[in-house]
Enzyme design. Structure first.
Site, PDB file in Angstrom:
ATOM      1  N   LYS A  34       0.835  -1.197   0.000  1.00 45.01           N
ATOM      2  CA  LYS A  34       0.000   0.000   0.000  1.00 45.01           C
ATOM      3  C   LYS A  34       0.880   1.261   0.000  1.00 45.01           C
ATOM      4  O   LYS A  34       0.709   2.166  -0.802  1.00 45.01           O
ATOM      5  CB  LYS A  34      -0.924   0.016   1.224  1.00 45.01           C
TER       6      LYS A  34
ATOM      7  N   LYS B 149      -8.257   1.554   4.624  1.00 48.42           N
ATOM      8  CA  LYS B 149      -7.782   0.169   4.576  1.00 48.42           C
ATOM      9  C   LYS B 149      -6.519   0.010   5.414  1.00 48.42           C
ATOM     10  O   LYS B 149      -5.743   0.960   5.580  1.00 48.42           O
ATOM     11  CB  LYS B 149      -7.506  -0.246   3.137  1.00 48.42           C
TER      12      LYS B 149
ATOM     13  N   ARG C  81      -5.020  -4.702 -12.915  1.00 50.42           N
ATOM     14  CA  ARG C  81      -3.741  -5.268 -12.499  1.00 50.42           C
ATOM     15  C   ARG C  81      -2.812  -5.296 -13.707  1.00 50.42           C
ATOM     16  O   ARG C  81      -3.094  -5.947 -14.720  1.00 50.42           O
ATOM     17  CB  ARG C  81      -3.956  -6.674 -11.946  1.00 50.42           C
TER      18      ARG C  81
ATOM     19  N   ARG D  10     -10.334  -5.891 -12.918  1.00 53.67           N
ATOM     20  CA  ARG D  10     -11.131  -6.685 -11.977  1.00 53.67           C
ATOM     21  C   ARG D  10     -12.362  -5.857 -11.609  1.00 53.67           C
ATOM     22  O   ARG D  10     -12.267  -4.878 -10.883  1.00 53.67           O
ATOM     23  CB  ARG D  10     -10.274  -7.046 -10.765  1.00 53.67           C
TER      24      ARG D  10
ATOM     25  N   ARG E 101     -15.278  -3.213  -4.181  1.00 53.78           N
ATOM     26  CA  ARG E 101     -13.945  -3.801  -4.308  1.00 53.78           C
ATOM     27  C   ARG E 101     -13.905  -4.674  -5.567  1.00 53.78           C
ATOM     28  O   ARG E 101     -14.801  -5.475  -5.803  1.00 53.78           O
ATOM     29  CB  ARG E 101     -13.609  -4.660  -3.087  1.00 53.78           C
TER      30      ARG E 101
ATOM     31  N   ASP F 128      -1.539  -1.882  -9.361  1.00 56.56           N
ATOM     32  CA  ASP F 128      -2.992  -1.730  -9.355  1.00 56.56           C
ATOM     33  C   ASP F 128      -3.337  -0.302  -9.744  1.00 56.56           C
ATOM     34  O   ASP F 128      -2.873   0.657  -9.107  1.00 56.56           O
ATOM     35  CB  ASP F 128      -3.564  -2.067  -7.978  1.00 56.56           C
TER      36      ASP F 128
ATOM     37  N   GLU G  98      -1.831   0.674  -5.688  1.00 55.32           N
ATOM     38  CA  GLU G  98      -0.990  -0.258  -4.946  1.00 55.32           C
ATOM     39  C   GLU G  98       0.119  -0.783  -5.853  1.00 55.32           C
ATOM     40  O   GLU G  98      -0.021  -0.794  -7.083  1.00 55.32           O
ATOM     41  CB  GLU G  98      -1.804  -1.441  -4.395  1.00 55.32           C
TER      42      GLU G  98
ATOM     43  N   ASN H 276       2.047  -4.319  -5.854  1.00 58.61           N
ATOM     44  CA  ASN H 276       2.069  -5.642  -5.236  1.00 58.61           C
ATOM     45  C   ASN H 276       3.376  -6.361  -5.541  1.00 58.61           C
ATOM     46  O   ASN H 276       3.680  -6.649  -6.702  1.00 58.61           O
ATOM     47  CB  ASN H 276       0.888  -6.472  -5.747  1.00 58.61           C
TER      48      ASN H 276
END
Length: 317
Positions: free
Chosen positions: A125, A160, A210, A225, A233, A273, A281, A283
């Protein structure tokens, strides 16, 4: 002969249909490499070196069961050609201890993908804040008054935890939400833990994209997504639907900005992301979405990743 060790969750619990690590196993086998599975508890340090109880692994996605494990035997980790760190979060102290072990093996000459120190340093994050020109307005704090002020300023926000995954514990708060204080108390654990709040991005309805990065370069398609009905979400683990899309000009701009830093830090396989035009984000621990993109676009992302690894390994002295 390349002997590839993969630090991973127990293979029996992986999704035959979706798991990206399985795609890497299959790609390695297709190249004639030998694959060895190492669970987190199989790593240990003794007599001045890192060792592992490593089990030969064969994956056949057309078979049932789809995996075959040989007997695990102790072996110095540095005796492998390379190691993939593909253990899913939680990113807890045990995960950090694993990076310590991998870092010690790396110091003995073992190539580790992704670099253990960078796995520790690059919170998925918070690392996005290194590229703040691309992020939405956000705040990281454990102070309730600052978080409430941020929510008041931006109206529609998402809060979050910094150590969450798969969309867990992500809250959307609209103006006047009566649950604001209790959500802040819960996420910050009574003001003892830092969390992130971001301005809500309505573009999420079109998908949380992604973008997979291999050695700092983006795969040409992203997996959007798309949230399930009634959800905010997009995570597949939260019921989102994956739809492959070509990268936009903005996607490429973000990837080109982030890529050099990923390479500098030894982060060979990463998932960015992106919601709308914003990076949310980065990842680094165990990025997924290989299987969905391969199936929809006729790609071989795991193969491309392993070819990049092979180049790195053959360049070693």
């Amino acid at each position: 002969m390349i002997d590839l060790a993969i630090v991973m969750d127990p293979v029996a619990g992986l999704s035959k249909k979706k798991d990206s690590t399985l795609a890497m196993c299959v790609a390695a086998q297709a190249r004639g490499w030998r694959v060895f599975s190492i669970t987190q508890d199989a790593l240990y340090f003794a007599n001045g070196e890192v060792l592992a109880l490593a089990a030969p692994l064969t994956v056949d996605l057309n078979a049932d069961p789809f995996w075959r494990l040989g007997d695990a035997e102790p072996r110095p980790l540095a005796s492998f050609s390379g190691v993939l760190m593909r253990k899913d979060p939680p990113f807890d102290m045990e995960y950090i201890y694993t990076t310590y072990l991998l870092e010690r093996a790396e110091a003995a000459g073992l190539p580790v993908f992704n670099r253990p120190a960078s796995l520790r340093d690059c919170n998925e994050k918070f690392f996005a804040t290194a590229f703040s020109e691309f992020t939405p307005p956000l705040i990281v704090s454990k102070r309730a008054e600052l978080l409430r002020a941020f929510a008041a300023e931006h109206g529609d926000v998402v809060m979050k935890p910094l150590d969450g995954m798969g969309g867990a514990s992500i809250f959307r708060l609209k103006p006047g939400d009566a649950n604001l204080s209790v959500i802040i108390e819960t996420l910050t654990q009574g003001g003892t833990q830092q969390i992130m709040a971001q301005r809500y991005l309505p573009e999420i309805k079109d998908g949380d994209k992604r973008i997979l990065m291999i050695e700092g370069k983006p795969v040409p398609y992203a997996l959007a997504r798309i949230p399930a009905a009634g959800e905010s979400r997009g995570n597949l683990a939260a019921g989102g639907r994956g739809e492959a899309r070509p990268l936009t000009e903005r996607d490429r701009e973000i990837a080109e900005a982030v890529g050099p830093e990923l390479q500098r830090r030894g982060l060979s396989f990463v998932g960015l992301d992106v919601i709308g035009t914003h990076l949310t984000e980065v990842n680094v621990t165990c990025p997924t979405c290989i299987r969905e993109l391969d199936a929809q676009c006729g790609l071989d992302i795991a193969g491309d990743f392993l070819d990049a690894i092979a180049e790195r390994l053959t360049a070693l002295p």
